[in-house]
Scaffold this active site. Structure first.
Site, mmCIF file in Angstrom:
data_model
loop_
_atom_site.group_PDB
_atom_site.id
_atom_site.type_symbol
_atom_site.label_atom_id
_atom_site.label_comp_id
_atom_site.label_asym_id
_atom_site.label_seq_id
_atom_site.Cartn_x
_atom_site.Cartn_y
_atom_site.Cartn_z
ATOM 1 N N LEU A 174 3.848 10.415 1.034
ATOM 2 C CA LEU A 174 4.552 11.166 0.000
ATOM 3 C C LEU A 174 5.285 10.175 -0.896
ATOM 4 C CD1 LEU A 174 6.181 14.247 1.800
ATOM 5 C CD2 LEU A 174 4.418 14.305 0.029
ATOM 6 N N ASP A 175 5.219 10.375 -2.207
ATOM 7 C CA ASP A 175 5.946 9.520 -3.137
ATOM 8 C C ASP A 175 7.452 9.613 -2.857
ATOM 9 O OD1 ASP A 175 3.565 8.871 -4.454
ATOM 10 O OD2 ASP A 175 3.738 10.603 -5.793
#
Length: 300
Positions: free
Chosen positions: A38-39
Site C-alpha cells: 500500500l502506498d
C-alpha cells in the site's frame, strides 16, 4: 517456537508497508512479509505473512481487492496522488459532475480493460523498478511515456460505485472492486480525463482482499507480545482454496520429501491433510493425477 500464519493489519496513513513489517518485528520477533504494497498515502487492509507462511505471498497477492478512493479533480501530479508534485491543473466543468453523467462515465471503465501503470510504482523495466527510473535517471517525458506504454497491462474492474460528489471541493468518492494488479492511481487519472479534466488520488483505503475484510484487521497499536493476533495458515488458506486431499501417513512422508504421489483429482491447488490424524500438512499442486509439494506448514 516461532509462529506461522497471517495477521490482518489496518495500515495507517503516512507510513510504508515496510514500516509496518519493521514495527511488527520490534514487538514480536519473527519473520514477516506481506502480500501487496500500500502506498504511504493509503490506509486499510494489509495481509502480513508470518514465519513459513511468507512463502505463500503469491497466493494472497493474486486475490481481488476493494478500495474506497477519494479523487481530486483538476490536479495532476507526478505520483498520481496528492503527495506528489503538481505538474499542471485544469478547469473542472461542474456541469459534468452531474450524478447521472458521472455514472455513465464510470460504466466505461467496468470490465476487462488495459491500464498504463504510474511511473512511481514497483513494476520493473529492464530489471529496474519504475520509481527508481523516475527518481534516479534523467529521462524526458517522451522516454518515460514510452516505457509506461510498454508496461501496459490487462486488468478487470468488476464494479465502480459512486459514493459521493463534492462539487465545492471538486472531488468524487468511489468504491472500486477490481482484480489484482489494478493501480487505482492510474484509474483515477483515466477517469479524470474521461470527465474532461485531470485527476489525482486524494485519499485511498483498501477495504477487502479476497474474503478478508478490514473490519477484522488489527490496528498497529493493538499489537503486543500477549494478544492473539495470528490467523492460522490453514484457516487463511481455507478462504481462498476449497478442495482438500487426504494422504495416508506413509504417503505424507513421500509428499513432504518432494516425491509426487498419485491421486484421482483434477488439476489444481489443494489443501493437503494427513488422513489418519486429519492434521494440516500444506499445499499440493495436482497435474495429470499426480500431486507435488507446493508448501509445507512446518519442518517435519
Amino acid at each position: 517456537m516461532k509462529e506461522n500464519g497471517i495477521i490482518l493489519i489496518d495500515k495507517p496513513k503516512n507510513i510504508t508497508s515496510q514500516d509496518v513489517l519493521n514495527i511488527l518485528k520490534k514487538r514480536r520477533a519473527n519473520k514477516y512479509g506481506h502480500s501487496g504494497t500500500l502506498d504511504p498515502l493509503a490506509t486499510g487492509l494489509m495481509i502480513v505473512l508470518v514465519g513459513n507462511s511468507t512463502k505463500l505471498s503469491d497466493f494472497f497477492l493474486k486475490k481481488d481487492k476493494t478500495y474506497i478512493a477519494d479523487i481530486a479533480l483538476g490536479k495532476y501530479t507526478d505520483t498520481l496522488d496528492i503527495t506528489g508534485k503538481i505538474l499542471f491543473e485544469k478547469d473542472v466543468n461542474l456541469d459534468v459532475l452531474d450524478e447521472e453523467n458521472v455514472k455513465e462515465v464510470l460504466k466505461k471503465f467496468i470490465g476487462k480493460i488495459k491500464q498504463i501503470p504510474p511511473i512511481y510504482s514497483a513494476i520493473k523495466y529492464n530489471g529496474k523498478k519504475l520509481y527508481d527510473i523516475a527518481r534516479k535517471e534523467k529521462k524526458s517525458e517522451e522516454e518515460i511515456q514510452d516505457i509506461l506504454n510498454k508496461k501496459e497491462r490487462a486488468i478487470e474492474i468488476y464494479n465502480i460505485e459512486l459514493l459521493n460528489i463534492d462539487k465545492k471541493n471538486k472531488r468524487i468518492c468511489l468504491k472500486i472492486d477490481c482484480s489484482s494488479g489494478t493501480y487505482i492511481r492510474s484509474l483515477a487519472r483515466d477517469i479524470g480525463e474521461a470527465l474532461g479534466t485531470c485527476a489525482t488520488i486524494f485519499n485511498l483505503r483498501r477495504t477487502e482482499i479476497g474474503n478478508f475484510k478490514v473490519e477484522d484487521a488489527f490496528k498497529l497499536d493493538e499489537i503486543n507480545l500477549e494478544n492473539n493476533i495470528y490467523l492460522k495458515t490453514e484457516d487463511a488458506l481455507k478462504n481462498i482454496i476449497d478442495e482438500k486431499i487426504y494422504l495416508e501417513k506413509k504417503r505424507i512422508k513421500h509428499f513432504v520429501n518432494g516425491v509426487r504421489c498419485t491421486v484421482n483429482k483434477d488439476d489444481g491447488i489443494y489443501l493437503i491433510y494427513e488422513k489418519e490424524s486429519e492434521n494440516f500438512i500444506g499445499l499440493g499442486e495436482v497435474k495429470n493425477n499426480r500431486v507435488k509439494r507446493k508448501y509445507i506448514e512446518s519442518d517435519r
